[in-house]
Design a protein around this motif. Structure first.
Motif, PDB file in Angstrom:
ATOM      1  N   THR A 133       0.868  -1.171   0.000  1.00  0.00           N
ATOM      2  CA  THR A 133       0.000   0.000   0.000  1.00  0.00           C
ATOM      3  C   THR A 133       0.902   1.217   0.000  1.00  0.00           C
ATOM      4  N   ILE A 134       0.634   2.128  -0.920  1.00  0.00           N
ATOM      5  CA  ILE A 134       1.533   3.247  -1.171  1.00  0.00           C
ATOM      6  C   ILE A 134       0.726   4.428  -1.687  1.00  0.00           C
ATOM      7  N   GLU A 135       1.275   5.628  -1.561  1.00  0.00           N
ATOM      8  CA  GLU A 135       0.612   6.788  -2.138  1.00  0.00           C
ATOM      9  C   GLU A 135       0.524   6.612  -3.649  1.00  0.00           C
ATOM     10  N   ALA A 136      -0.639   6.926  -4.180  1.00  0.00           N
ATOM     11  CA  ALA A 136      -0.848   6.820  -5.629  1.00  0.00           C
ATOM     12  C   ALA A 136      -0.262   8.067  -6.286  1.00  0.00           C
ATOM     13  N   ALA A 137       1.045   8.043  -6.463  1.00  0.00           N
ATOM     14  CA  ALA A 137       1.774   9.156  -7.059  1.00  0.00           C
ATOM     15  C   ALA A 137       2.659   8.618  -8.177  1.00  0.00           C
ATOM     16  N   VAL A 138       2.804   9.402  -9.220  1.00  0.00           N
ATOM     17  CA  VAL A 138       3.583   8.976 -10.387  1.00  0.00           C
ATOM     18  C   VAL A 138       4.983   8.530  -9.977  1.00  0.00           C
ATOM     19  N   GLU A 139       5.595   9.229  -9.027  1.00  0.00           N
ATOM     20  CA  GLU A 139       6.963   8.862  -8.623  1.00  0.00           C
ATOM     21  C   GLU A 139       7.025   7.494  -7.941  1.00  0.00           C
ATOM     22  N   ASN A 140       5.882   6.911  -7.597  1.00  0.00           N
ATOM     23  CA  ASN A 140       5.873   5.584  -6.966  1.00  0.00           C
ATOM     24  C   ASN A 140       5.667   4.437  -7.956  1.00  0.00           C
ATOM     25  N   ILE A 141       5.539   4.751  -9.234  1.00  0.00           N
ATOM     26  CA  ILE A 141       5.411   3.691 -10.242  1.00  0.00           C
ATOM     27  C   ILE A 141       6.621   2.761 -10.157  1.00  0.00           C
ATOM     28  N   GLY A 150      -4.098  10.025  -2.973  1.00  0.00           N
ATOM     29  CA  GLY A 150      -4.630   9.041  -2.040  1.00  0.00           C
ATOM     30  C   GLY A 150      -3.763   7.810  -2.059  1.00  0.00           C
ATOM     31  N   LYS A 151      -4.209   6.802  -1.388  1.00  0.00           N
ATOM     32  CA  LYS A 151      -3.465   5.541  -1.318  1.00  0.00           C
ATOM     33  C   LYS A 151      -3.957   4.560  -2.381  1.00  0.00           C
ATOM     34  N   ALA A 152      -3.077   3.667  -2.753  1.00  0.00           N
ATOM     35  CA  ALA A 152      -3.423   2.547  -3.637  1.00  0.00           C
ATOM     36  C   ALA A 152      -2.755   1.303  -3.076  1.00  0.00           C
ATOM     37  N   THR A 153      -3.429   0.197  -3.228  1.00  0.00           N
ATOM     38  CA  THR A 153      -2.888  -1.081  -2.789  1.00  0.00           C
ATOM     39  C   THR A 153      -2.663  -1.960  -4.017  1.00  0.00           C
ATOM     40  N   VAL A 154      -1.525  -2.637  -4.043  1.00  0.00           N
ATOM     41  CA  VAL A 154      -1.206  -3.577  -5.103  1.00  0.00           C
ATOM     42  C   VAL A 154      -1.034  -4.935  -4.430  1.00  0.00           C
ATOM     43  N   GLN A 155      -1.859  -5.885  -4.847  1.00  0.00           N
ATOM     44  CA  GLN A 155      -1.772  -7.250  -4.326  1.00  0.00           C
ATOM     45  C   GLN A 155      -1.217  -8.141  -5.429  1.00  0.00           C
ATOM     46  N   LEU A 156      -0.352  -9.062  -5.041  1.00  0.00           N
ATOM     47  CA  LEU A 156       0.284  -9.946  -6.015  1.00  0.00           C
ATOM     48  C   LEU A 156       0.240 -11.370  -5.490  1.00  0.00           C
ATOM     49  N   GLU A 157      -0.158 -12.272  -6.391  1.00  0.00           N
ATOM     50  CA  GLU A 157      -0.197 -13.685  -6.033  1.00  0.00           C
ATOM     51  C   GLU A 157       0.293 -14.506  -7.222  1.00  0.00           C
ATOM     52  N   VAL A 158       1.221 -15.407  -6.962  1.00  0.00           N
ATOM     53  CA  VAL A 158       1.669 -16.348  -7.986  1.00  0.00           C
ATOM     54  C   VAL A 158       0.874 -17.630  -7.763  1.00  0.00           C
ATOM     55  N   VAL A 159       0.242 -18.118  -8.825  1.00  0.00           N
ATOM     56  CA  VAL A 159      -0.598 -19.310  -8.730  1.00  0.00           C
ATOM     57  C   VAL A 159      -0.066 -20.404  -9.654  1.00  0.00           C
ATOM     58  N   ASP A 160      -0.440 -21.653  -9.344  1.00  0.00           N
ATOM     59  CA  ASP A 160      -0.044 -22.798 -10.160  1.00  0.00           C
ATOM     60  C   ASP A 160      -1.195 -23.238 -11.056  1.00  0.00           C
ATOM     61  N   ASP A 161      -0.865 -24.025 -12.049  1.00  0.00           N
ATOM     62  CA  ASP A 161      -1.810 -24.751 -12.895  1.00  0.00           C
ATOM     63  C   ASP A 161      -2.835 -23.874 -13.600  1.00  0.00           C
TER      64      ASP A 161
END
Length: 136
Positions: free
Chosen positions: A5-13, A58-69
């Motif tokens: 979760t991070i500020e939704a700012a261009v410099e945070n890309i 504002g804030k933005a959250t990025v969720q990441l999941e690696v899945v199988d099959d």
């Protein structure tokens, strides 16, 4: 699942891209898929940073999941900004010259073409955009 979760700012890309890239490298994601995912992050997180809370941040959250099959990554972008479904945007006419074409829309078009799945919903005051990329 990993989450940032991070500020939704261009410099945070770059911060978001590094967060995802580190996980992709740990999962032995092919470089071509990593590159396509990095482009998608630039477009999708960039849009959140530029438009979701404008003129505020504002804030933005990025969720990441690696899945199988099959082996794939699922990345979800969540923000509480203005409701906006980028998947409803008209596709640009790629047969027109760059001078004739209106500005905008090409980034989302590229994301649609390179990801294996895209899904958007607005729920509980949140924009929730999910992409999936298989490791081929």
């Amino acid at each position: 699942m990993k989450e940032l979760t991070i500020e939704a700012a261009v410099e945070n890309i770059e911060v978001v891209t590094d967060f995802v890239t580190n996980e992709l490298e740990a999962a032995n994601c092919p470089i071509k898929a990593q590159t396509q995912i990095s482009i998608a992050i630039d477009e999708l997180f960039g849009n959140i940073a530029r438009y979701a809370y404008s003129p505020d941040i504002g804030k933005a959250t990025v969720q990441l999941e690696v899945v199988d099959d099959p082996l794939a990554v699922i990345i979800t972008f969540i923000d509480r900004g203005k409701p906006f479904n980028p998947l409803e945007q008209a596709e640009p006419d790629i047969h027109m010259s760059a001078k004739q074409r209106s500005i905008g829309g090409l980034g989302i078009f590229l994301v649609k073409k390179t990801m294996d799945m895209l899904d958007y919903k607005y729920k509980d005051g949140k924009n929730i955009l999910t992409i999936k990329k298989k490791f081929k």
